[in-house]
Scaffold this motif. Structure first.
Motif, PDB file in Angstrom:
ATOM      1  N   ASP A  14       0.874  -1.071  -0.106  1.00  0.00           N
ATOM      2  CA  ASP A  14       0.113   0.063   0.012  1.00  0.00           C
ATOM      3  C   ASP A  14       0.918   1.386   0.042  1.00  0.00           C
ATOM      4  N   ASP A  40      -3.493  -3.002  -2.646  1.00  0.00           N
ATOM      5  CA  ASP A  40      -4.184  -3.739  -1.528  1.00  0.00           C
ATOM      6  C   ASP A  40      -4.493  -5.041  -2.122  1.00  0.00           C
ATOM      7  N   GLU A  42      -7.458  -7.051  -2.610  1.00  0.00           N
ATOM      8  CA  GLU A  42      -8.287  -7.078  -3.646  1.00  0.00           C
ATOM      9  C   GLU A  42      -7.862  -6.624  -5.051  1.00  0.00           C
ATOM     10  N   GLY A  64      -8.288  -2.514   3.271  1.00  0.00           N
ATOM     11  CA  GLY A  64      -9.218  -3.268   2.768  1.00  0.00           C
ATOM     12  C   GLY A  64      -8.929  -4.719   2.966  1.00  0.00           C
ATOM     13  N   THR A  65      -8.782  -5.483   1.765  1.00  0.00           N
ATOM     14  CA  THR A  65      -8.406  -6.761   1.926  1.00  0.00           C
ATOM     15  C   THR A  65      -6.813  -7.171   2.231  1.00  0.00           C
TER      16      THR A  65
END
Length: 221
Positions: A14, A40, A42, A64-65
């Motif tokens: 990230d 991230d 996803e 997020g994921t």
């Protein structure tokens, strides 16, 4: 992967500077090329579907994921791809969660450039690669007491940290006492307990204690 073809990698982190740094690291190497990147988990899953790389360089803690979930999803849909974790975290919970998800290697950020390059080549060739501090944790785990190994076998769905929490629950510890002993906050303890209940499919603390004590847990002081 053909021995004449470069190792094709996707970089997942990230932090843009980290992705740029890895691109720069392999830019001059004829046998490794970056074919995609993501910020991230996803986005990583989608990028792998598009590019079908040999290796994904995966951070673990992202918005997020997260990297563990992404690793599991990627290897389910693209089993020929290998995952090399490159993260700041080297605690037992992170290491073993990544291994359970199917990661082939685990390095801590701060590793030497030559170590990262060699790890990419080794993982692409089908080998498992772990940095020195991570390897020490794995050795310590597998040379632990028979009870530790037995417990891990009895509750393979739990992370090492969740096993610690379950052991302390079985010993009759309150959430506050568990937090003090493990040096974490009570909210984190509550989150671990919720995960334990869900994974073991138990309704409450009493049922979890029964399951744990049947497995020989609850002797912590």
């Amino acid at each position: 992967m053909s021995t004449d073809s470069p190792v094709r990698i996707v970089v997942v982190d990230d932090h843009p500077l980290m992705r740029e740094g890895l691109r720069a690291l392999v830019a001059s190497l004829p046998d490794i090329e970056v074919v995609g990147e993501a910020g991230d988990g996803e986005a990583a899953r989608r990028e792998v579907q598009l590019t079908r790389p040999d290796v994904v360089v995966m951070d673990l803690h992202m918005p997020g994921t997260d990297g563990v979930t992404a690793t599991r999803a990627i290897l389910q849909t693209t089993p020929s791809t290998r995952v090399l974790v490159l993260t700041m975290f080297e605690d037992d919970e992170s290491v073993f969660a990544a291994m359970r998800a199917g990661a082939s290697g685990y390095l801590v950020k701060g590793a030497q450039q030559d170590e990262i390059i060699q790890a990419l080549r080794s993982v692409a060739a089908g080998h498992a690669v772990f940095g020195p501090s991570v390897a020490r944790r794995i050795i310590d785990f597998f040379t632990g007491t028979a009870q530790t190994l037995l417990t891990a076998d009895l509750f393979p769905e739990l992370t090492p940290r969740e096993l610690e929490v379950l052991d302390l629950i079985a010993a009759g510890k309150s959430n506050a006492a568990i937090a003090r002993q493990l040096v974490i906050n009570t909210k984190t303890v509550s989150n671990h307990i919720s995960a334990i209940f869900a994974k073991l499919q138990v309704a409450d603390r009493a049922e979890a204690i029964v399951r744990a004590r049947q497995a020989g847990l609850g002797n912590s002081t």
